[in-house]
Design an enzyme around this catalytic site. Sequence first.
Site, short mmCIF file in Angstrom:
data_model
loop_
_atom_site.label_atom_id
_atom_site.label_comp_id
_atom_site.label_asym_id
_atom_site.label_seq_id
_atom_site.Cartn_x
_atom_site.Cartn_y
_atom_site.Cartn_z
N SER A 7 0.92 -1.08 0.02
CA SER A 7 0.23 -0.24 0.08
C SER A 7 0.82 0.80 -0.09
CB SER A 7 -0.96 0.26 1.24
OG SER A 7 -0.49 -0.40 2.68
N GLU A 9 0.79 5.86 0.41
CA GLU A 9 0.49 6.73 0.94
C GLU A 9 1.06 7.70 0.07
OE1 GLU A 9 0.82 7.93 6.11
OE2 GLU A 9 1.83 9.77 5.19
N THR A 40 -3.09 11.98 3.41
CA THR A 40 -3.46 11.80 4.89
C THR A 40 -4.06 13.23 4.79
OG1 THR A 40 -0.96 13.64 3.54
CG2 THR A 40 -0.52 11.85 4.58
N TYR A 41 -3.61 14.62 5.96
CA TYR A 41 -4.65 15.20 6.86
C TYR A 41 -3.50 16.15 7.12
CZ TYR A 41 -9.31 16.65 7.66
OH TYR A 41 -10.22 17.43 8.44
N HIS A 69 -7.65 10.00 5.18
CA HIS A 69 -6.66 10.22 6.61
C HIS A 69 -8.12 11.20 7.51
CE1 HIS A 69 -2.54 9.60 7.30
NE2 HIS A 69 -3.22 8.60 5.65
N ARG A 99 -5.31 11.05 15.69
CA ARG A 99 -6.04 12.19 16.56
C ARG A 99 -5.22 13.30 16.28
NH1 ARG A 99 -1.93 13.96 21.84
NH2 ARG A 99 -0.96 14.72 20.07
N ASP A 101 -1.64 16.48 15.06
CA ASP A 101 -1.32 16.98 15.58
C ASP A 101 -1.66 18.87 14.87
OD1 ASP A 101 0.90 15.17 15.90
OD2 ASP A 101 1.35 14.82 14.65
N HIS A 142 5.11 6.08 21.15
CA HIS A 142 4.40 7.12 20.85
C HIS A 142 5.38 8.29 22.32
CE1 HIS A 142 2.36 10.36 20.88
NE2 HIS A 142 1.15 10.56 19.36
N LYS A 158 -7.70 1.58 21.03
CA LYS A 158 -7.65 1.36 19.52
C LYS A 158 -8.41 0.61 18.91
CE LYS A 158 -4.27 5.05 19.18
NZ LYS A 158 -3.26 5.16 17.68
N GLN A 169 4.69 4.04 12.42
CA GLN A 169 5.27 4.78 11.97
C GLN A 169 6.56 3.77 11.26
OE1 GLN A 169 6.25 8.14 11.47
NE2 GLN A 169 5.18 8.52 12.81
N PHE A 210 12.83 14.07 10.07
CA PHE A 210 11.53 14.00 9.77
C PHE A 210 11.50 12.45 11.17
CE2 PHE A 210 7.61 10.96 7.39
CZ PHE A 210 7.24 11.84 9.05
N HIS A 259 3.76 -1.18 4.06
CA HIS A 259 3.24 0.50 3.47
C HIS A 259 3.72 1.39 3.28
CE1 HIS A 259 -0.09 3.32 3.58
NE2 HIS A 259 -0.03 4.29 4.78
#
Length: 288
Positions: A7, A9, A40-41, A69, A99, A101, A142, A158, A169, A210, A259
């Site tokens: 997949s 992104e 993504t968002y 997203h 959630r 950022d 996290h 979740k 990640q 990153f 992914h």
Amino acid sequence: MTRPNISFEFFPPKSLAASFRLWDTVQALAPFAPEFVSVTYGAGGTTRKLTHDAVTTIGKATGLNVAAHLTCVDSSREETLAIAANYAKAGVRDLVALRGDTPGGGAFIPRADGFTDSIELIEGLANAGDFNIRVGAYPETHPESTDMAQNIAWLKRKFEAGATSAITQFFFDPDTFFRFRDACQAAGIDGDRILPGILPIENWAGARKFAQSCGTQIPAEIRQAFENAARDNCHELLALAQCSELCSDLLDGGVQDLHFYTLNTPNLTRDTCRALGIEPEVKLQNVA
């Protein structure tokens, strides 16, 4: 070797030039028949409309299964569920619930009328419709978790809230993923529902920055190798070898899904797929 599920992104374009870049990336990678692609968002919902437009356009133009997203940031519950309903009307059933950022990277502060965290968002989406809900996972903990046990406990919640799979990640060492997967299984989470996130290193300086921002550890040997490659002008060869070896080690360890975080740059992702024996599916049309 059985062909792994793959997949990709993408992120939504903010300019005409970026639109062409995204479309070139989609065209280059779509023939590899991914299980899904995601869009993504932006932080703070800054690309909300752009994400929607990219999701629907890619889906209509390619027939790919596109996941959108959604985050908790700067939206009310009503607004977020309305966005999800609009996706459902457009035939989009895959969502990536995060959630999110805040712009600038400050502490997350939920709106009084919004979802307070990813668990509430997942529950809201699960109750709102027949969605396939993917979530984030963190194999190196996290940044806001006190330890790995808390990190895994939150991931388990979740899944209990309605998530169907998790995307991690990115990481550099396959053992990082295997340790995380084993710990999740020990906690009662099906390891096959956790997809490793792969970052092909198109740009070492960007990847290093990153990694620092999200707490991803860079092994000393990889750091040194990329610094040497930059000096010797052989970055592309090293990047392909590093990404291919990481993926191969994961597959040898029983991973079934990969992914790729493409950053809207297809070449290294495409070449890694081919190095793994994953070839594009050529469809012949209008053959006399």
